[in-house]
Design a protein around this motif. Sequence first.
Motif, PDB file in Angstrom:
ATOM      1  N   VAL A 386      31.704  32.108  64.632  1.00  0.00           N
ATOM      2  CA  VAL A 386      32.751  32.969  64.097  1.00  0.00           C
ATOM      3  C   VAL A 386      32.089  33.994  63.189  1.00  0.00           C
ATOM      4  O   VAL A 386      31.439  33.628  62.203  1.00  0.00           O
ATOM      5  N   LYS A 387      32.220  35.269  63.551  1.00  0.00           N
ATOM      6  CA  LYS A 387      31.681  36.350  62.733  1.00  0.00           C
ATOM      7  C   LYS A 387      32.835  37.138  62.126  1.00  0.00           C
ATOM      8  O   LYS A 387      33.868  37.316  62.766  1.00  0.00           O
ATOM      9  N   GLY A 388      32.621  37.600  60.910  1.00  0.00           N
ATOM     10  CA  GLY A 388      33.653  38.376  60.248  1.00  0.00           C
ATOM     11  C   GLY A 388      33.126  39.056  59.017  1.00  0.00           C
ATOM     12  O   GLY A 388      31.907  39.227  58.846  1.00  0.00           O
ATOM     13  N   THR A 389      34.040  39.465  58.148  1.00  0.00           N
ATOM     14  CA  THR A 389      33.657  40.098  56.889  1.00  0.00           C
ATOM     15  C   THR A 389      34.452  39.474  55.753  1.00  0.00           C
ATOM     16  O   THR A 389      35.560  38.968  55.947  1.00  0.00           O
ATOM     17  N   ALA A 390      33.863  39.517  54.563  1.00  0.00           N
ATOM     18  CA  ALA A 390      34.527  39.053  53.348  1.00  0.00           C
ATOM     19  C   ALA A 390      34.063  39.926  52.194  1.00  0.00           C
ATOM     20  O   ALA A 390      32.861  40.172  52.041  1.00  0.00           O
ATOM     21  N   GLU A 391      35.015  40.394  51.404  1.00  0.00           N
ATOM     22  CA  GLU A 391      34.694  41.227  50.247  1.00  0.00           C
ATOM     23  C   GLU A 391      35.880  41.232  49.299  1.00  0.00           C
ATOM     24  O   GLU A 391      36.989  40.838  49.668  1.00  0.00           O
ATOM     25  N   ILE A 392      35.639  41.641  48.070  1.00  0.00           N
ATOM     26  CA  ILE A 392      36.718  41.823  47.103  1.00  0.00           C
ATOM     27  C   ILE A 392      37.080  43.302  47.112  1.00  0.00           C
ATOM     28  O   ILE A 392      36.217  44.162  46.916  1.00  0.00           O
ATOM     29  N   ARG A 393      38.342  43.591  47.386  1.00  0.00           N
ATOM     30  CA  ARG A 393      38.782  44.977  47.530  1.00  0.00           C
ATOM     31  C   ARG A 393      38.368  45.819  46.333  1.00  0.00           C
ATOM     32  O   ARG A 393      38.482  45.381  45.187  1.00  0.00           O
ATOM     33  N   HIS A 394      37.897  47.017  46.621  1.00  0.00           N
ATOM     34  CA  HIS A 394      37.555  48.057  45.640  1.00  0.00           C
ATOM     35  C   HIS A 394      36.218  47.815  44.927  1.00  0.00           C
ATOM     36  O   HIS A 394      35.774  48.679  44.169  1.00  0.00           O
ATOM     37  N   LEU A 395      35.574  46.657  45.165  1.00  0.00           N
ATOM     38  CA  LEU A 395      34.305  46.364  44.486  1.00  0.00           C
ATOM     39  C   LEU A 395      33.152  46.435  45.467  1.00  0.00           C
ATOM     40  O   LEU A 395      33.298  46.142  46.661  1.00  0.00           O
ATOM     41  N   GLU A 396      31.986  46.788  44.967  1.00  0.00           N
ATOM     42  CA  GLU A 396      30.779  46.803  45.780  1.00  0.00           C
ATOM     43  C   GLU A 396      30.325  45.375  46.045  1.00  0.00           C
ATOM     44  O   GLU A 396      30.386  44.507  45.168  1.00  0.00           O
ATOM     45  N   THR A 397      29.894  45.119  47.283  1.00  0.00           N
ATOM     46  CA  THR A 397      29.374  43.804  47.654  1.00  0.00           C
ATOM     47  C   THR A 397      27.855  43.916  47.801  1.00  0.00           C
ATOM     48  O   THR A 397      27.353  44.501  48.761  1.00  0.00           O
ATOM     49  N   ASP A 398      27.127  43.371  46.819  1.00  0.00           N
ATOM     50  CA  ASP A 398      25.664  43.481  46.849  1.00  0.00           C
ATOM     51  C   ASP A 398      25.041  42.095  46.912  1.00  0.00           C
ATOM     52  O   ASP A 398      25.739  41.078  47.075  1.00  0.00           O
ATOM     53  N   ARG A 399      23.722  42.033  46.762  1.00  0.00           N
ATOM     54  CA  ARG A 399      23.000  40.771  46.918  1.00  0.00           C
ATOM     55  C   ARG A 399      23.268  39.787  45.789  1.00  0.00           C
ATOM     56  O   ARG A 399      22.939  38.602  45.905  1.00  0.00           O
ATOM     57  N   THR A 400      23.851  40.246  44.706  1.00  0.00           N
ATOM     58  CA  THR A 400      24.183  39.312  43.634  1.00  0.00           C
ATOM     59  C   THR A 400      25.490  38.572  43.914  1.00  0.00           C
ATOM     60  O   THR A 400      25.818  37.600  43.229  1.00  0.00           O
ATOM     61  N   PHE A 454      39.931  28.054  57.513  1.00  0.00           N
ATOM     62  CA  PHE A 454      38.656  28.342  56.869  1.00  0.00           C
ATOM     63  C   PHE A 454      38.915  28.821  55.441  1.00  0.00           C
ATOM     64  O   PHE A 454      39.531  29.866  55.232  1.00  0.00           O
ATOM     65  N   GLU A 455      38.458  28.031  54.467  1.00  0.00           N
ATOM     66  CA  GLU A 455      38.573  28.412  53.060  1.00  0.00           C
ATOM     67  C   GLU A 455      37.421  29.338  52.688  1.00  0.00           C
ATOM     68  O   GLU A 455      36.259  29.046  52.996  1.00  0.00           O
ATOM     69  N   VAL A 456      37.736  30.441  52.034  1.00  0.00           N
ATOM     70  CA  VAL A 456      36.725  31.426  51.654  1.00  0.00           C
ATOM     71  C   VAL A 456      36.742  31.585  50.135  1.00  0.00           C
ATOM     72  O   VAL A 456      37.808  31.790  49.535  1.00  0.00           O
ATOM     73  N   LYS A 457      35.565  31.455  49.510  1.00  0.00           N
ATOM     74  CA  LYS A 457      35.419  31.689  48.067  1.00  0.00           C
ATOM     75  C   LYS A 457      34.321  32.724  47.863  1.00  0.00           C
ATOM     76  O   LYS A 457      33.239  32.599  48.430  1.00  0.00           O
ATOM     77  N   MET A 458      34.599  33.722  47.050  1.00  0.00           N
ATOM     78  CA  MET A 458      33.641  34.802  46.851  1.00  0.00           C
ATOM     79  C   MET A 458      33.558  35.171  45.381  1.00  0.00           C
ATOM     80  O   MET A 458      34.560  35.160  44.662  1.00  0.00           O
ATOM     81  N   ARG A 459      32.335  35.489  44.968  1.00  0.00           N
ATOM     82  CA  ARG A 459      32.104  35.976  43.605  1.00  0.00           C
ATOM     83  C   ARG A 459      31.370  37.310  43.689  1.00  0.00           C
ATOM     84  O   ARG A 459      30.367  37.441  44.389  1.00  0.00           O
ATOM     85  N   SER A 460      31.897  38.298  43.002  1.00  0.00           N
ATOM     86  CA  SER A 460      31.255  39.615  42.938  1.00  0.00           C
ATOM     87  C   SER A 460      31.306  40.077  41.491  1.00  0.00           C
ATOM     88  O   SER A 460      32.394  40.275  40.933  1.00  0.00           O
ATOM     89  N   GLY A 461      30.138  40.201  40.885  1.00  0.00           N
ATOM     90  CA  GLY A 461      30.087  40.514  39.462  1.00  0.00           C
ATOM     91  C   GLY A 461      30.680  39.374  38.665  1.00  0.00           C
ATOM     92  O   GLY A 461      30.319  38.203  38.838  1.00  0.00           O
ATOM     93  N   ARG A 462      31.648  39.680  37.800  1.00  0.00           N
ATOM     94  CA  ARG A 462      32.281  38.649  36.975  1.00  0.00           C
ATOM     95  C   ARG A 462      33.536  38.080  37.634  1.00  0.00           C
ATOM     96  O   ARG A 462      34.211  37.231  37.041  1.00  0.00           O
ATOM     97  N   ARG A 463      33.857  38.509  38.834  1.00  0.00           N
ATOM     98  CA  ARG A 463      35.150  38.162  39.421  1.00  0.00           C
ATOM     99  C   ARG A 463      35.004  37.170  40.568  1.00  0.00           C
ATOM    100  O   ARG A 463      34.165  37.346  41.449  1.00  0.00           O
ATOM    101  N   ASP A 464      35.861  36.153  40.545  1.00  0.00           N
ATOM    102  CA  ASP A 464      35.918  35.147  41.594  1.00  0.00           C
ATOM    103  C   ASP A 464      37.252  35.277  42.327  1.00  0.00           C
ATOM    104  O   ASP A 464      38.305  35.416  41.691  1.00  0.00           O
ATOM    105  N   ARG A 465      37.192  35.202  43.642  1.00  0.00           N
ATOM    106  CA  ARG A 465      38.413  35.227  44.434  1.00  0.00           C
ATOM    107  C   ARG A 465      38.301  34.185  45.548  1.00  0.00           C
ATOM    108  O   ARG A 465      37.212  33.876  46.034  1.00  0.00           O
ATOM    109  N   LYS A 466      39.454  33.648  45.966  1.00  0.00           N
ATOM    110  CA  LYS A 466      39.454  32.690  47.069  1.00  0.00           C
ATOM    111  C   LYS A 466      40.702  32.884  47.919  1.00  0.00           C
ATOM    112  O   LYS A 466      41.709  33.451  47.473  1.00  0.00           O
TER     113      LYS A 466
END
Length: 761
Positions: A386-400, A454-466
């Motif tokens: 299963v291939k897809g994308t995950a990101e937090i809207r309006h924020l940059e998704t980088d290696r951190t 499929f449960e998705v958890k993501m952290r970008s900068g100081r923000r966590d979303r699931k």
Amino acid sequence: MTPRLSVVVPFYGVGEYLEDCLESIARQAWTDFEAILVDDGSPDDSAVVAKDFCAKDPRFRLIQQENAGPGPARDRGIREASGEYLAFVDGDDLVSRYGFAALVRTLDRTGSDIAGGNARRFNNSFGVRPSWLHKQPFARVRHATHVTEFPDLVLDRMLWNKVYRRSFWTENGYTFPPIRYEDYPVALKAHLDAVTVDTITQAVYYWRERESGESITQQKFQLGNIRDRVTSAGMVIDLVEDAPPAVRRRVHAHLAQIDVLTLMSAFGTVPVDDEQALVDLSRELLYRLDDGVLAVTHRYDRIQHAALRAGDVDLLRRLAVFRNSGGLRGGARAVPRSRRSKQLDYNYPGLGESVVPRALYKLREQDLTLATSVREVVWADGKLSVKGTAEIRHLETDRTSTLQIALAVGDTSYPLEVRRYKALGLDGETSLVGFEVLLDQELLAHCTGNPAHFEVKMRSGRRDRKGMLGGQGPGSPGWPPGAWIDETSWIQPGSGKYGWFSLRRLVDPCRLTAVERTADELVLHGRASFDEPTLFLSRPVVGGEEEIPLEVDGRDFTARLPIHELRAAANHDDPFGQRTTRSFRVRGPEEQQRVLLWTAGDDAVSMVEEGRVVTLTRSTGGYVNLHESPIRTTATHAVADGNQLVVRGVAGGDVSFSWRRYLADSDDHLDVECRRTLTAEGWAAAADVDALIPVTAVQVSVDPLAALADWILFATSEDDGTAHAVQCEPFLCSRLPLAIAHGNHALAVRPHAGTLHVEVR
């Protein structure tokens, strides 16, 4: 004898489409009707088409007049009508075969004044799609309701998806204003005047979306059109001035969402000489709408409203261009208010300027939501990828950033190994939003008959979303292939609750295992989950089902389907595709019941008889469907071979092939001719990938997800030159998208609404 139903068909300059419209009326299951055709001074051959049709069907008669507009043309037709009921059809649209019958019978049962049904949009390039404007009013059947009980009926602003009781129409003396958008004031007043109204979910009307921009709805950026729209909206506002508050608010909200938005978008193309007139017209409408309604519109709407109140035409133009070009589609990238501030703002036109209050650009924490998509679903070496994308809207998704995905089966979560890669994000940039998860047979065995997600958890900068993985794209995510993971367990991916991507484990399902063709039959071989199975085939439109005789050996069965009987039972209600779709159900002696699953290989099976084709294929959920339809040129395979894109398929007659790209706001198009090869199995159409990349491949849209070009595969008849979009067979849908890397460009072959497209980026 006086017909029970009068159908009024005004037309102007629709010679290319009128015969199809009239044919759809003539094929009605409800035969007790008269059709009154009103030629509103057409400059083309529409009148000739109408006269020829009237000559062969006495239920149709023609009236001709000097051009006066669609409203007066309708009024003329109404004066000539004699039926107990009244309906309207535009000359370039189509009506479903059972639509009038369903609406008239509903009125006969309830005694209501109006009955309305659902609508569909269609054109040659994108097939048939839902009409979002009709989705809410006709989401379920309601008998003897009223707009004061169900305010969403104010969204029902067209006339053509309804049947009116003629005595009700005459008693209230409805006439149409001599403007465009003439139907909403009349349609809404009828809803307000009616004692009761009926709604049905059935699609009764198909309205044509042209590629050209010649229809009224696609001329909305012309000043004359804008003036008529504002006049119509003003009449509607007057109608609800003393209406119950819920109805008034719903009308004002609808006008803000549709009509004011149209005016704001017009600033993107308005000539300089007409700018002030557009400002005045836009203010005229905006100032009549309730402030409380405007205060809760979309943030971008409120920015545009503020610019309009300030009269800043330059900002209005920039805001319109940004919106018209799709700048809101991916969600604008957030920018910090200052170097030291943690506050983020939307990077919309006008940010930092004094015209619009800075607070309207403020990005709230709740706007930073998790966004996911499913891009590809394939089986490889016994594993599900299963291939897809995950990101937090309006924020940059980088290696951190970090990403965790788990398979949720009931109350248990199974963490998955996630491979991340760069892909196109919502901001149009390539960043680390892509992911792939692989599920082996041992893990898939934990799935049950209930959907696993499929449960998705993501952290970008100081923000966590699931959240849950969703957002299935075209191709394999929408037509996901299933597979056996052991001798009795089948895993079927698909769309689950709330649109979440899900997996279900079907243990010993009732299934189709093989299909044979004889001279005049389709022979189905299958296996049931229980002893003494019986097989039933659904009856389209009228409902119910018929039992199919079986040869049974234990739980194995064979069914023989004579083609001529399947064709005789065909009963399509789709006036555009003219296709009947039927499904199979297996029943047991102890009231067991299962839908028949497709496990009979990766290709559909078809048979042709007398210009029609019967096809056994799969549904989006992986079950067996039987289609009966006209012969269509259908693609079954697509491959990239070096610099060549090769599409193969079956049926369609003597045709040539080309990839077609329509120019913006035009019926004009560019064609890339294909090299055709005929084989015993069908046809192949090959085109050079180079030719599909625009010569001036420059991104001119601010839409971050816009393609440089969108090509559609067309087949053109060698006999009469008619062209139609090639259909994409469901099993090909399940193998797409096909990604092609070519220099600095990426191409993707995808299905859209049943047709085959190539997007170039």
